[in-house]
Design an enzyme around this catalytic site. Structure first.
Site, mmCIF file in Angstrom:
data_model
loop_
_atom_site.group_PDB
_atom_site.id
_atom_site.type_symbol
_atom_site.label_atom_id
_atom_site.label_comp_id
_atom_site.label_asym_id
_atom_site.label_seq_id
_atom_site.Cartn_x
_atom_site.Cartn_y
_atom_site.Cartn_z
ATOM 1 N N TRP A 150 0.805 -1.222 0.000
ATOM 2 C CA TRP A 150 0.000 0.000 0.000
ATOM 3 C C TRP A 150 0.840 1.274 0.000
ATOM 4 O O TRP A 150 0.311 2.359 -0.161
ATOM 5 C CB TRP A 150 -0.887 0.011 1.261
ATOM 6 N N ASN A 151 2.159 1.165 0.227
ATOM 7 C CA ASN A 151 2.930 2.405 0.431
ATOM 8 C C ASN A 151 3.159 3.177 -0.867
ATOM 9 O O ASN A 151 3.190 4.402 -0.868
ATOM 10 C CB ASN A 151 4.256 2.126 1.155
ATOM 11 N N LYS A 174 -2.453 -9.401 -6.598
ATOM 12 C CA LYS A 174 -3.243 -9.067 -5.405
ATOM 13 C C LYS A 174 -2.575 -7.866 -4.749
ATOM 14 O O LYS A 174 -1.681 -8.005 -3.916
ATOM 15 C CB LYS A 174 -3.317 -10.226 -4.412
ATOM 16 N N GLU A 177 -5.173 -4.516 0.092
ATOM 17 C CA GLU A 177 -6.595 -4.207 0.246
ATOM 18 C C GLU A 177 -6.802 -2.779 0.767
ATOM 19 O O GLU A 177 -7.889 -2.217 0.630
ATOM 20 C CB GLU A 177 -7.254 -5.216 1.204
ATOM 21 N N GLY A 227 6.803 -6.412 0.385
ATOM 22 C CA GLY A 227 6.148 -6.205 1.673
ATOM 23 C C GLY A 227 7.107 -6.516 2.799
ATOM 24 O O GLY A 227 8.324 -6.373 2.645
ATOM 25 N N GLU A 249 10.964 -8.553 -2.464
ATOM 26 C CA GLU A 249 11.385 -7.178 -2.150
ATOM 27 C C GLU A 249 10.857 -6.881 -0.765
ATOM 28 O O GLU A 249 9.688 -6.536 -0.598
ATOM 29 C CB GLU A 249 10.783 -6.193 -3.155
ATOM 30 N N CYS A 283 10.534 1.466 1.642
ATOM 31 C CA CYS A 283 11.495 0.426 2.033
ATOM 32 C C CYS A 283 12.937 0.900 1.852
ATOM 33 O O CYS A 283 13.827 0.418 2.542
ATOM 34 C CB CYS A 283 11.234 -0.873 1.294
ATOM 35 N N GLU A 380 12.907 -1.940 11.526
ATOM 36 C CA GLU A 380 12.573 -0.847 10.597
ATOM 37 C C GLU A 380 11.357 -0.074 11.113
ATOM 38 O O GLU A 380 10.286 -0.670 11.295
ATOM 39 C CB GLU A 380 12.253 -1.496 9.254
ATOM 40 N N GLU A 457 14.092 -5.499 -9.153
ATOM 41 C CA GLU A 457 13.086 -4.833 -9.984
ATOM 42 C C GLU A 457 13.770 -3.605 -10.548
ATOM 43 O O GLU A 457 14.749 -3.115 -9.978
ATOM 44 C CB GLU A 457 11.872 -4.450 -9.142
HETATM 45 P P1 NAD Z 1 2.167 -6.789 6.719
HETATM 46 O O1 NAD Z 1 3.306 -7.721 6.828
HETATM 47 O O2 NAD Z 1 0.888 -7.154 7.388
HETATM 48 O O3 NAD Z 1 1.779 -6.547 5.188
HETATM 49 C C1 NAD Z 1 2.717 -6.095 4.238
HETATM 50 C C2 NAD Z 1 2.091 -6.271 2.858
HETATM 51 O O4 NAD Z 1 1.906 -7.654 2.589
HETATM 52 C C3 NAD Z 1 0.679 -5.691 2.722
HETATM 53 O O5 NAD Z 1 0.583 -5.124 1.451
HETATM 54 C C4 NAD Z 1 -0.264 -6.862 2.863
HETATM 55 O O6 NAD Z 1 -1.448 -6.683 2.093
HETATM 56 C C5 NAD Z 1 0.554 -7.989 2.308
HETATM 57 N N1 NAD Z 1 0.314 -9.268 2.945
HETATM 58 C C6 NAD Z 1 0.201 -9.512 4.269
HETATM 59 N N2 NAD Z 1 0.055 -10.835 4.486
HETATM 60 C C7 NAD Z 1 0.082 -11.429 3.274
HETATM 61 C C8 NAD Z 1 0.004 -12.774 2.822
HETATM 62 N N3 NAD Z 1 -0.112 -13.801 3.692
HETATM 63 N N4 NAD Z 1 0.053 -13.016 1.500
HETATM 64 C C9 NAD Z 1 0.202 -12.009 0.603
HETATM 65 N N5 NAD Z 1 0.306 -10.721 0.955
HETATM 66 C C10 NAD Z 1 0.248 -10.432 2.278
HETATM 67 O O7 NAD Z 1 2.702 -5.419 7.222
HETATM 68 P P2 NAD Z 1 2.022 -4.006 7.258
HETATM 69 O O8 NAD Z 1 1.594 -3.716 8.646
HETATM 70 O O9 NAD Z 1 1.027 -3.823 6.164
HETATM 71 O O10 NAD Z 1 3.299 -3.159 6.895
HETATM 72 C C11 NAD Z 1 4.321 -3.007 7.837
HETATM 73 C C12 NAD Z 1 5.600 -3.614 7.420
HETATM 74 O O11 NAD Z 1 5.569 -4.088 6.101
HETATM 75 C C13 NAD Z 1 6.692 -2.581 7.458
HETATM 76 O O12 NAD Z 1 7.396 -2.686 8.656
HETATM 77 C C14 NAD Z 1 7.558 -2.876 6.272
HETATM 78 O O13 NAD Z 1 8.673 -3.627 6.653
HETATM 79 C C15 NAD Z 1 6.751 -3.762 5.399
HETATM 80 N N6 NAD Z 1 6.402 -3.168 4.106
HETATM 81 C C16 NAD Z 1 7.367 -3.104 3.181
HETATM 82 C C17 NAD Z 1 7.085 -2.563 1.957
HETATM 83 C C18 NAD Z 1 8.143 -2.473 0.906
HETATM 84 O O14 NAD Z 1 8.037 -1.631 0.040
HETATM 85 N N7 NAD Z 1 9.138 -3.350 0.922
HETATM 86 C C19 NAD Z 1 5.818 -2.083 1.696
HETATM 87 C C20 NAD Z 1 4.831 -2.164 2.676
HETATM 88 C C21 NAD Z 1 5.137 -2.732 3.894
#
Ligand code: NAD
Length: 475
Positions: A150-151, A174, A177, A227, A249, A283, A380, A457
């Site tokens: 989502w970021n 996907k 959400e 993520g 990533e 990130c 982080e 990427e």
């Molecule tokens: P989170 O781990 O719950 O979710 C991160 C992302 O993964 C979200 O987009 C979520 O929709 C997706 N996701 C979660 N569980 C999943 C699954 N089982 N299968 C597929 N997708 C899934 O974390 P959060 O609270 O949304 O974000 C916080 C942390 O996530 C941050 O500390 C950061 O490290 C990381 N993050 C990294 C990036 C990046 O650009 N690398 C982007 C967003 C979040």
């Protein structure tokens, strides 16, 4: 402006899902802006099957034609840039100027991979036998399951979709959400550009359910995820158990080393701008600051002054320079990291708490003299909290920079050539920015080591995950 009606994107168009109800909030107000139905397991299965059908034709579509479709999609994104940017602001919260920048980079990335489609070259290898011929072909890997966060709801989505389509793969995505509309608008640009139905589908639902199903789907040959490290570890294990390729990533915790010869104030100006961009939810965000002791106090003071000047507010207001956090989970995480650092002896130089107003706002926060055992130096923050630590020697700075398992971006500020040479080779990271915080462009590779994941990427490297090499030996 009205928030778009939400749906799934199946067989080339929007389709109402029949699955569980999902809710979208505006992070600047905390208010609900939409409800919509996610996908059922049958709808996810249908998306994978349609993707495979589309792949069988798309992989044979001449590269020139694939290029033309991607170029038209890039132009469609540019034509709707203002609308897409406004939608990003509504569902993600970032300032409008940042959202416009993201959409511009999104179109540029599609264009870059349109060009790359025409440069997927095999090679010939001198044959061992007279009259024989040995060669390689580069072929698309097949159906790709892509999970994006989502970021940066536009660019993170397109950095997977554009190279996959350029290579001749089909994609079931996907996106997060929390920010579902952006990807739907982008998918429509591809459909309007002539992408065959099924070559790009979007499903929403319970993330773990959808990723488990898609990773296991027989049609899916490649997994790509952006993520958190925790989720990446789970998805990589599932993909690995089925011997499916994956690109990860994941999180980063980028160190910034400010060398003794840097100008304290200009370093603090650049570093604070990089820290508070996208409210720190990036990130490759500048994340931990190690500053030579000779300029440490001046750097902290200027960084704190800059933090106070940040205009925090709704991203839709022209004056805003930092929006809210995208979800309430980040507020709790930041409160806990700040409390831990202060309890261990850190000094609060600015901010430190959520804002008392609706929405999910956190003050731009500066923590000085952060002790080595503070959680924020290991975890982080993914938010607008900057921990700053002094160092005395460049060897110590390198050791501090390498003290986490992450290794995505890293940054150095200084001009002394031997020191910079040391930093650009000794910091364990996939990216090193020297006197700049620009870490990601359409034409440059972006990827980490260690707990930041694997694969790239961006750049020609970003096409590789979607290709395999076939060796042909003709006698
Ligand atoms: P989170 O781990 O719950 O979710 C991160 C992302 O993964 C979200 O987009 C979520 O929709 C997706 N996701 C979660 N569980 C999943 C699954 N089982 N299968 C597929 N997708 C899934 O974390 P959060 O609270 O949304 O974000 C916080 C942390 O996530 C941050 O500390 C950061 O490290 C990381 N993050 C990294 C990036 C990046 O650009 N690398 C982007 C967003 C979040």
């Amino acid at each position: 402006m009205a928030y778009p009606e939400l749906a799934l994107f199946l067989d080339g168009g929007r389709r109402q899902g029949q699955g569980r109800l999902l809710r979208v909030h505006n992070p600047a107000t905390g208010e609900r802006i939409a409800d919509f139905a996610g996908a059922t397991p049958q709808e996810v299965e249908g998306a994978a099957a349609s993707a495979y059908d589309a792949f069988k034709h798309w992989r044979d579509t001449p590269a020139y034609d694939r290029e033309a479709i991607l170029r038209r999609a890039a132009n469609a994104v540019r034509a709707q840039a203002d609308h897409i940017a406004a939608v990003i602001v509504m569902e993600n919260g970032k300032p409008l100027a940042e959202a416009k920048g993201e959409v511009g980079a999104t179109a540029d990335t599609i264009d870059f991979y349109a060009g790359e489609a025409r440069r997927i070259y095999g090679r010939t290898i001198p044959a061992r036998t007279a009259g024989g011929r040995m060669s390689t072909l580069r072929e698309p890997v097949g159906v790709v399951a892509a999970f994006t966060p989502w970021n940066f709801p536009a660019i993170n989505f397109i950095r997977k979709v554009a190279p996959a389509l350029a290579a001749g793969c089909a994609v079931v995505a996907k996106p997060a959400e929390e920010t579902p509309a952006t990807a739907l608008l982008l998918a429509q640009c591809f459909a309007d550009a002539g992408l065959p139905p099924g070559a790009l589908s979007i499903v929403y639902g319970v993330p773990a359910d959808i990723s488990s199903q898609l990773i296991a789907a027989p049609q899916v040959r490649k997994i790509t995820f952006t993520g958190s490290t925790a989720v990446g570890r789970e998805l990589a294990a599932k993909a690995g158990a089925l011997l499916k390729r994956s690109t990860m990533e994941l999180g980063g915790h980028a160190p910034v080393i400010v060398c003794a010869d840097a100008n304290a104030e200009s370093a603090a100006d650049k570093a604070s701008a990089a820290k508070f961009r996208n409210a720190g939810q990036t990130c490759n965000s500048a994340s931990r600051f190690y500053v030579h002791r000779s300029l440490y106090e001046r750097f902290v003071q200027r960084f704190a002054e800059n933090a106070v000047k940040v205009v925090v507010g709704d991203g839709a207001d022209a004056a805003t320079t930092m929006g809210p956090l995208s979800n309430p989970r980040r507020i709790e995480a930041l409160k806990s990291l700040v409390a831990d650092a202060l309890a261990r002896g850190a000094r609060l130089a600015a901010g430190g708490a959520p804002l008392e107003r609706p929405g999910w706002f956190f003050q731009p926060t500066v923590l000085a003299d952060v002790p080595a055992d503070a959680q924020i130096l290991a975890i982080e923050p993914f938010g607008p909290v900057a921990p700053i630590v002094p160092f005395d020697s460049i060897e110590e700075a390198i050791q501090l920079a390498n003290s986490t398992p992450f290794g995505l971006a890293s940054y150095a500020i200084g001009d002394h050539a031997p020191t910079i040479r040391l930093l650009t080779t000794r910091i364990e990271a996939g990216i090193v920015g020297v006197n700049t915080f620009v870490a990601s462009l359409p034409e440059t590779p972006f990827g980490g080591v260690g707990h930041s994941g694997w694969g790239h990427e961006g750049g020609p490297e970003g096409l590789e995950p979607y290709l395999h090499t076939r060796f042909i030996n003709e006698l």
